[in-house]
Enzyme design. Structure first.
Site, PDB file in Angstrom:
ATOM      1  CG  LEU A  29      -1.807   1.197   1.462  1.00 15.90           C
ATOM      2  CD1 LEU A  29      -2.801   1.369   0.311  1.00 15.90           C
ATOM      3  CD2 LEU A  29      -2.565   1.069   2.780  1.00 15.90           C
ATOM      4  CB  VAL A  31       3.294   7.144   1.287  1.00 18.63           C
ATOM      5  CG1 VAL A  31       3.734   6.317   2.491  1.00 18.63           C
ATOM      6  CG2 VAL A  31       4.441   7.291   0.307  1.00 18.63           C
ATOM      7  CB  VAL A  60       4.106   1.276   4.046  1.00 17.94           C
ATOM      8  CG1 VAL A  60       3.992   2.718   3.570  1.00 17.94           C
ATOM      9  CG2 VAL A  60       2.919   0.939   4.935  1.00 17.94           C
ATOM     10  CE  LYS A  61       4.308  -0.557  -4.708  1.00 15.93           C
ATOM     11  NZ  LYS A  61       3.570  -0.518  -5.961  1.00 15.93           N
ATOM     12  CB  ILE A  62       8.673   4.841   0.920  1.00 15.89           C
ATOM     13  CG1 ILE A  62       7.774   4.733   2.162  1.00 15.89           C
ATOM     14  CG2 ILE A  62       9.376   6.200   0.890  1.00 15.89           C
ATOM     15  CD1 ILE A  62       8.522   4.860   3.489  1.00 15.89           C
TER      16      ILE A  62
END
Length: 270
Positions: A29, A31, A60-62
């Protein structure tokens, strides 16, 4: 909606996560892409998403912008699993791997357990050729089209082996740390001139992930040749980069353009 959707997906993949001891079975998912150049906002948002979904198999995808690197290190140091996305250049990939290691080191120094922390470095493939090919056409170097992306990925894997093969990493591994795996992203072919499985066939190697759209998965299941190809032709890959530079291709311009466009391509639909 996102929380419910991603939670359900995480729960569906939970048996894979459990069976592989946390190696596989992740759901990502991201940001908000429009904060990709703001470290503090990215950290805040990444924490919020991890708390919102509350599943151990959430990534979490950055994005791997310079500001993103700060956020990635911070999140890893807090024991949160991260999918680092939008990596195009070898130099930036090396910085991503180092940020991950620094985060793990901080976590260990603060008495944390690194064994539950996972990460992938999403290295983009086909978009590299799309951007480079248009420039090569302008340069009249059509014979070099379709060469850069695979060479770039093969050299990234050599960086991976180097970074995660050193004594600094082995010390952390003894404490329970997991390697940050390379993930091949954007592996469907954009040009009809290329074989539809070329970004899969040529990048098969241990400790890697290949994320494919459905059409590519079907093509791979139908006619891909799966054998360990990732470490074949490494010297040739180095020469390919040299030949592209000699032909007038500005590698850094290609990768910088792709990073900026990549953020925009994420932000617009978001």
């Amino acid at each position: 909606i996102a929380r419910t959707d991603i939670r359900d997906a995480c729960d569906i993949f939970m048996p894979v996560y459990e069976r592989t001891g946390g190696e596989d079975g992740y759901v990502s998912l991201e940001v908000q892409p429009d904060i990709a150049y703001d470290s503090d906002a990215t950290i805040e948002e990444a924490m919020r998403l991890h708390e919102l979904v509350d599943r151990p198999n959430l990534f979490v995808k950055i994005p791997a912008t310079l500001q993103g690197l700060v956020a990635i290190e911070e999140m890893i140091s807090r024991g949160k699993s991260i999918n680092v996305t939008l990596i195009f250049s070898l130099e930036r990939y090396r910085e991503v791997a180092r940020a991950y290691i620094r985060g793990i080191k901080r976590l260990v120094e603060n008495g944390g357990d690194p064994s539950g922390v996972r990460s992938v470095a999403s290295f983009f493939v086909s978009r590299i050729d799309t951007e480079a090919d248009s420039k090569l056409e302008e340069l009249g170097a059509d014979d070099l089209k379709g060469e850069l992306a695979i060479a770039n990925a093969k050299l990234a894997y050599q960086v991976y082996k180097q970074v995660f093969g050193g004594s600094r990493w082995r010390f952390l591994e003894e404490k329970g740390a997991n390697k940050q795996r390379l993930l091949w992203a954007s592996t469907s072919t954009k040009s009809p001139d290329y074989p539809d499985t070329m970004y899969v066939d040529n990048l098969v190697g241990p400790e890697t992930v290949n994320t494919m759209p459905k059409k590519t998965i079907e093509a791979v299941m139908d006619h891909a040749e799966i054998r360990p190809t990732l470490e074949e032709g490494v010297e040739e890959a180095k020469r390919t980069l040299e030949r592209l530079r000699e032909a007038g291709l500005d590698y850094e311009d290609v990768t910088d353009t792709l990073e900026q466009e990549g953020i925009q391509k994420f932000a617009d639909p978001f």
